[in-house]
Scaffold this motif. Structure first.
Motif, PDB file in Angstrom:
ATOM      1  N   SER A 126      -6.522  -4.993  -0.045  1.00 49.63           N
ATOM      2  CA  SER A 126      -5.474  -6.083  -0.485  1.00 49.63           C
ATOM      3  C   SER A 126      -4.290  -5.425  -1.160  1.00 49.63           C
ATOM      4  O   SER A 126      -3.479  -6.178  -1.747  1.00 49.63           O
ATOM      5  CB  SER A 126      -5.931  -7.127  -1.229  1.00 49.63           C
ATOM      6  OG  SER A 126      -6.610  -6.535  -2.507  1.00 49.63           O
ATOM      7  N   GLU A 127      -4.148  -4.107  -1.022  1.00 47.63           N
ATOM      8  CA  GLU A 127      -3.079  -3.443  -1.712  1.00 47.63           C
ATOM      9  C   GLU A 127      -1.661  -4.119  -1.298  1.00 47.63           C
ATOM     10  O   GLU A 127      -0.720  -4.252  -2.105  1.00 47.63           O
ATOM     11  CB  GLU A 127      -2.781  -1.875  -1.407  1.00 47.63           C
ATOM     12  CG  GLU A 127      -4.154  -1.548  -2.198  1.00 47.63           C
ATOM     13  CD  GLU A 127      -5.537  -1.292  -1.358  1.00 47.63           C
ATOM     14  OE1 GLU A 127      -6.364  -0.648  -1.750  1.00 47.63           O
ATOM     15  OE2 GLU A 127      -5.584  -1.836  -0.445  1.00 47.63           O
ATOM     16  N   ASP A 128      -1.341  -4.353   0.148  1.00 52.17           N
ATOM     17  CA  ASP A 128      -0.085  -4.802   0.634  1.00 52.17           C
ATOM     18  C   ASP A 128       0.255  -6.140  -0.099  1.00 52.17           C
ATOM     19  O   ASP A 128       1.400  -6.443  -0.482  1.00 52.17           O
ATOM     20  CB  ASP A 128       0.029  -4.828   2.020  1.00 52.17           C
ATOM     21  CG  ASP A 128       0.271  -3.312   2.561  1.00 52.17           C
ATOM     22  OD1 ASP A 128       0.761  -2.512   1.805  1.00 52.17           O
ATOM     23  OD2 ASP A 128       0.041  -3.128   3.626  1.00 52.17           O
ATOM     24  N   LYS A 129      -0.883  -6.798  -0.096  1.00 50.38           N
ATOM     25  CA  LYS A 129      -0.531  -8.496  -0.720  1.00 50.38           C
ATOM     26  C   LYS A 129      -0.145  -8.329  -2.187  1.00 50.38           C
ATOM     27  O   LYS A 129       0.487  -9.256  -2.496  1.00 50.38           O
ATOM     28  CB  LYS A 129      -1.889  -9.066  -0.414  1.00 50.38           C
ATOM     29  CG  LYS A 129      -2.117 -10.579  -0.287  1.00 50.38           C
ATOM     30  CD  LYS A 129      -3.468 -11.208  -0.125  1.00 50.38           C
ATOM     31  CE  LYS A 129      -3.043 -12.534   0.371  1.00 50.38           C
ATOM     32  NZ  LYS A 129      -4.543 -13.235   0.534  1.00 50.38           N
ATOM     33  N   ARG A 141       1.178  -5.774  -3.627  1.00 50.43           N
ATOM     34  CA  ARG A 141       2.833  -5.355  -3.566  1.00 50.43           C
ATOM     35  C   ARG A 141       3.862  -6.572  -3.447  1.00 50.43           C
ATOM     36  O   ARG A 141       4.581  -6.629  -3.986  1.00 50.43           O
ATOM     37  CB  ARG A 141       2.907  -4.400  -2.532  1.00 50.43           C
ATOM     38  CG  ARG A 141       2.378  -2.953  -2.776  1.00 50.43           C
ATOM     39  CD  ARG A 141       2.727  -2.003  -1.786  1.00 50.43           C
ATOM     40  NE  ARG A 141       2.221  -0.852  -2.005  1.00 50.43           N
ATOM     41  CZ  ARG A 141       0.739  -0.169  -1.457  1.00 50.43           C
ATOM     42  NH1 ARG A 141       0.436  -0.863  -0.462  1.00 50.43           N
ATOM     43  NH2 ARG A 141       0.275   0.654  -1.637  1.00 50.43           N
ATOM     44  N   LYS A 142       3.484  -7.264  -2.282  1.00 48.43           N
ATOM     45  CA  LYS A 142       4.298  -8.672  -2.096  1.00 48.43           C
ATOM     46  C   LYS A 142       4.547  -9.412  -3.349  1.00 48.43           C
ATOM     47  O   LYS A 142       5.259  -9.739  -3.625  1.00 48.43           O
ATOM     48  CB  LYS A 142       3.647  -9.068  -1.179  1.00 48.43           C
ATOM     49  CG  LYS A 142       4.197  -8.651   0.337  1.00 48.43           C
ATOM     50  CD  LYS A 142       3.680  -9.439   1.818  1.00 48.43           C
ATOM     51  CE  LYS A 142       3.905  -8.348   2.762  1.00 48.43           C
ATOM     52  NZ  LYS A 142       3.365  -8.939   3.887  1.00 48.43           N
ATOM     53  N   ASP A 193       7.563  -7.750  -5.018  1.00 51.88           N
ATOM     54  CA  ASP A 193       8.434  -8.677  -4.363  1.00 51.88           C
ATOM     55  C   ASP A 193       8.933  -9.857  -5.051  1.00 51.88           C
ATOM     56  O   ASP A 193      10.039 -10.210  -5.187  1.00 51.88           O
ATOM     57  CB  ASP A 193       8.133  -8.788  -2.792  1.00 51.88           C
ATOM     58  CG  ASP A 193       8.042  -7.753  -1.783  1.00 51.88           C
ATOM     59  OD1 ASP A 193       8.570  -6.619  -2.399  1.00 51.88           O
ATOM     60  OD2 ASP A 193       7.358  -7.679  -0.812  1.00 51.88           O
ATOM     61  N   GLU A 209       6.167  -0.343  -8.417  1.00 56.87           N
ATOM     62  CA  GLU A 209       4.983   0.333  -8.179  1.00 56.87           C
ATOM     63  C   GLU A 209       5.512   1.803  -8.572  1.00 56.87           C
ATOM     64  O   GLU A 209       6.234   2.262  -8.529  1.00 56.87           O
ATOM     65  CB  GLU A 209       4.700   0.254  -6.371  1.00 56.87           C
ATOM     66  CG  GLU A 209       3.535   1.143  -6.162  1.00 56.87           C
ATOM     67  CD  GLU A 209       3.047   1.231  -4.789  1.00 56.87           C
ATOM     68  OE1 GLU A 209       2.074   1.669  -4.138  1.00 56.87           O
ATOM     69  OE2 GLU A 209       3.824   0.287  -3.975  1.00 56.87           O
ATOM     70  N   ARG A 233      -6.683   8.153  -6.173  1.00 54.67           N
ATOM     71  CA  ARG A 233      -6.143   7.493  -4.860  1.00 54.67           C
ATOM     72  C   ARG A 233      -7.444   7.150  -4.043  1.00 54.67           C
ATOM     73  O   ARG A 233      -6.978   6.126  -3.209  1.00 54.67           O
ATOM     74  CB  ARG A 233      -4.992   8.409  -4.086  1.00 54.67           C
ATOM     75  CG  ARG A 233      -3.994   8.345  -5.016  1.00 54.67           C
ATOM     76  CD  ARG A 233      -2.615   9.108  -4.347  1.00 54.67           C
ATOM     77  NE  ARG A 233      -1.735   9.300  -5.162  1.00 54.67           N
ATOM     78  CZ  ARG A 233      -0.751  10.589  -5.151  1.00 54.67           C
ATOM     79  NH1 ARG A 233      -0.824  11.332  -3.748  1.00 54.67           N
ATOM     80  NH2 ARG A 233      -0.008  10.620  -5.997  1.00 54.67           N
ATOM     81  N   VAL A 281      -3.804  -0.216  -6.394  1.00 53.43           N
ATOM     82  CA  VAL A 281      -2.389   0.138  -6.502  1.00 53.43           C
ATOM     83  C   VAL A 281      -1.858  -0.196  -7.816  1.00 53.43           C
ATOM     84  O   VAL A 281      -2.352  -1.056  -8.555  1.00 53.43           O
ATOM     85  CB  VAL A 281      -1.392  -0.730  -5.711  1.00 53.43           C
ATOM     86  CG1 VAL A 281      -1.578  -2.262  -5.688  1.00 53.43           C
ATOM     87  CG2 VAL A 281      -0.049  -0.284  -5.438  1.00 53.43           C
TER      88      VAL A 281
END
Length: 123
Positions: free
Chosen positions: A19-22, A24-25, A29, A35, A43, A48
């Protein structure tokens, strides 16, 4: 005692694996965190890391993730009304809470169900 607590170095919240992209959003965003790079040896664990001012927030991923019911970080905000206006403009729901004397505060949940508190102390 020969030691002293100075401050909190970072907060870690959990999220589902992948769920890293979620994250980030939501944190970059929407909330404006930056980040930051995880150290190379960490890593491989996924997750994240973010920073806003002196606040570091780490999102760690877990295969069997369940959000905490009551545990939460509280972010001290300058101009909490401005943050609320911004969140309303983005159609983000939050829960106002006037039960803490001397503070304006509200809660919202990140995309994973973790509760986040935002507060500003009255002068």
């Amino acid at each position: 005692m020969t030691f002293q607590f100075k401050n909190i170095d970072h907060i870690q919240l959990a999220a589902p694996t992948g769920s890293e992209d979620k994250a980030r959003k939501f944190f970059v965003d929407l909330l404006g965190f930056e980040e930051i790079e995880k150290p190379v040896p960490l890593r491989q664990n996924g997750g994240v890391w973010f920073m806003a001012g002196s606040i570091q927030l780490h999102i760690g991923v877990e295969e069997s993730f369940i959000p905490a019911g009551k545990a939460h970080p509280a972010f001290h905000v300058k101009n909490i009304e401005g943050l609320q206006d911004y969140l309303r403009s983005k159609n983000i729901n939050y829960i106002e809470d006037d039960r803490l004397p001397g503070a304006n505060r509200f809660y919202l949940h990140d995309p994973f169900g973790n509760r986040l508190e935002f507060l500003e102390w009255k002068a």
